[in-house]
Design an enzyme around this catalytic site. Structure first.
Site, mmCIF file in Angstrom:
data_model
loop_
_atom_site.group_PDB
_atom_site.id
_atom_site.type_symbol
_atom_site.label_atom_id
_atom_site.label_comp_id
_atom_site.label_asym_id
_atom_site.label_seq_id
_atom_site.Cartn_x
_atom_site.Cartn_y
_atom_site.Cartn_z
ATOM 1 N N TYR A 1 -19.605 4.938 0.600
ATOM 2 C CA TYR A 1 -18.629 6.064 0.884
ATOM 3 C C TYR A 1 -17.197 5.738 -0.055
ATOM 4 O O TYR A 1 -16.587 4.662 0.012
ATOM 5 C CB TYR A 1 -18.058 6.135 2.364
ATOM 6 C CG TYR A 1 -18.387 7.466 2.913
ATOM 7 C CD1 TYR A 1 -17.623 8.562 2.653
ATOM 8 C CD2 TYR A 1 -19.363 7.770 3.843
ATOM 9 C CE1 TYR A 1 -17.743 9.590 3.025
ATOM 10 C CE2 TYR A 1 -19.779 8.942 4.462
ATOM 11 C CZ TYR A 1 -18.933 9.820 3.885
ATOM 12 O OH TYR A 1 -18.984 11.161 4.486
ATOM 13 N N GLU B 1 -14.274 8.058 -0.513
ATOM 14 C CA GLU B 1 -13.064 9.241 -0.298
ATOM 15 C C GLU B 1 -12.027 8.738 -1.213
ATOM 16 O O GLU B 1 -11.517 7.601 -1.128
ATOM 17 C CB GLU B 1 -12.798 9.480 1.135
ATOM 18 C CG GLU B 1 -13.525 10.297 1.695
ATOM 19 C CD GLU B 1 -13.574 10.735 3.312
ATOM 20 O OE1 GLU B 1 -12.267 10.228 3.635
ATOM 21 O OE2 GLU B 1 -14.130 11.383 3.779
ATOM 22 N N ARG C 1 -27.647 17.814 -10.328
ATOM 23 C CA ARG C 1 -26.713 19.046 -9.899
ATOM 24 C C ARG C 1 -25.660 18.326 -9.316
ATOM 25 O O ARG C 1 -25.501 17.652 -8.425
ATOM 26 C CB ARG C 1 -27.772 19.511 -8.583
ATOM 27 C CG ARG C 1 -29.450 19.611 -8.754
ATOM 28 C CD ARG C 1 -29.793 20.658 -7.805
ATOM 29 N NE ARG C 1 -29.413 22.109 -8.102
ATOM 30 C CZ ARG C 1 -30.106 22.722 -8.681
ATOM 31 N NH1 ARG C 1 -31.192 22.413 -9.396
ATOM 32 N NH2 ARG C 1 -29.412 24.064 -8.865
#
Ligand code: PLP
Length: 422
Positions: A56, A58, A237
């Site tokens: 993670y 952020e 993608r």
């Protein structure tokens, strides 16, 4: 057989593994002409499937809300530096999950709900996210739309200017999903300046051509460049937003925390690899080969009596107008699929038919060029398309099966990463 490439997947979830294996065979044996698709390299495929997935992150490099970012920061910083270098921009954000969320972040950065925004109409070749009604961008903002000229199939820049000056939109989008011709970014820039609008070049389709020098670059002309990374750019993608320094803060804030949470680090890694590949001379050759193939294919289709929107192509994309044939776009697309040629049905400008049952077929050359097909193969490809459309009109299934066998035979000689060899 090919499922043995993913031994853990095969033993944990044989049902799912069988679907993946079947998709590998399908991609190997068919001629993929969908202009927004491609084959990533083995390196991109590997980078996109790493343990970076487990983290993670952020925030942005050096400014994260989670610890343990020693390696993730380097991955993202590398992707950013490569994007800036390749596209010649001041700032790059590589975190948008895909092209549509990237565009939504641009709205969040520069507009308020209810503001007027301007883009190309979807049936004219624009993208849903350029303010079209069924998209969130068309219901939360007031979309006004420009199109192409009926006789030429080309953007009418005088009409674009008139609309922009009448509406004074907050945002103007240029670019689209079914535009076979070069976009004049300088013309859009002077219109946007006159109208006092922020100009966004959405180059999702042509980013790889721009990187390889086969389409003019919007850098220096526009405020923001939005692009997917998985079309002609041949990455995983994902998407990127690039801009001038003056807009860097607004763009970064809009992506995170405005719209998204943690970035997909495994995708960021794949993007970094794709950007490295796109900076090589071999990619410049690839981009030019994509265009040469598209021009050769367009010429071969014209010779076989097909109508093409705008009469041909400058880029990777061809829009076949079937209004003069007995076969509508959807029927043709489904017949081509049975013949092992994968396309999508599409509206053509001023289409007399409905969007879900339109008159066009959209094709392109990024995928076949990645597999190594060249201009010498294009008459054969055009021939297969002509035979399949003919067979569709006559309901001749054996003819479609015959094309399918010929296609599989040729494609067996042109492998792609991650696909079974036979
Ligand atoms: C493909 C495309 C998008 C959207 O990308 P997704 O990744 O499918 O959300 C946006 N704009 C244009 C012009 C596109 O061609």
């Amino acid at each position: 057989m090919s499922a043995s490439r993913h031994p853990a997947l095969l033993s944990t979830d044989p049902e799912l593994a069988s679907f993946v294996a079947a998709e590998e065979v399908l991609q190997a044996q068919t001629l993929r002409l969908i202009p927004s698709e491609n084959y990533v390299s083995a390196a991109v495929l590997e980078a996109s499937g790493t343990v970076l997935q487990n983290k993670y992150s952020e925030g942005y490099p050096g400014r994260r809300y989670y610890e343990g970012q020693q390696n993730i920061d380097r991955v993202e910083a590398l992707a950013i530096e490569r994007a800036k270098g390749l596209f010649g921009v001041d700032h790059a954000n590589v975190q948008p999950y895909s092209g549509s969320p990237a565009n939504l972040a641009v709205y969040l950065a520069f507009a308020k709900p209810g503001d007027t925004v301007m883009g190309m109409a979807l049936p004219m070749g624009g993208h849903l996210t350029h303010g079209w009604g069924v998209s969130a961008t068309g219901s939360w903002f007031r979309g006004v739309q420009y199109g192409v000229q009926a006789d030429t199939g080309l953007i009418d820049y005088d009409a674009v200017r008139e609309l922009a000056l009448a509406e004074r939109p907050k945002l103007i989008f240029c670019g689209g999903t079914a535009l076979p011709r070069t976009i004049d970014f300088a013309a859009f820039a002077s219109i946007a300046e006159e109208a006092g609008s922020i100009l966004v070049a959405d180059v999702a389709h042509i980013a790889g051509l721009i990187a390889g020098g086969a389409h003019p670059s919007p850098a220096g002309h526009v405020d923001v460049i939005s692009t997917t990374t998985h079309k002609t750019l041949r990455g995983p993608r994902g998407a990127m937003l690039m801009c001038r320094e003056e807009h860097a803060k607004a763009i970064d804030k809009a992506v995170f925390p405005g719209l998204q949470g943690g970035p997909h680090n495994q995708t960021t890694a794949g993007i970094a690899v794709a950007l490295h590949e796109a900076a090589q001379p071999s990619f410049t050759a690839y981009a030019h080969a994509v265009v040469a193939n598209a021009k050769a294919l367009a010429a071969a289709l014209l010779e076989r009596g097909f109508d093409l929107v705008s009469g041909g192509t400058d880029n990777h994309l061809i829009l076949i107008d079937l209004t003069g044939k007995d076969v509508p776009g959807k029927v043709a697309a489904k017949a081509l699929d049975r013949a092992g040629i994968v396309v999508n049905y599409n509206t053509v400008p001023f289409d007399p038919r409905k969007p879900f049952d339109p008159s066009g077929v959209r094709i392109g050359t990024p995928s076949l060029t990645s597999r190594g097909l060249g201009v010498a193969h294009m008459p054969q490809v055009a021939d297969w398309i002509a035979r399949s459309v003919d067979a569709a009109a006559k309901g001749d299934e054996p003819a479609l099966a015959a094309v399918r066998a010929e296609v599989a035979d040729l494609m067996a000689a042109f492998p792609a990463p991650g696909l079974p060899l036979s």
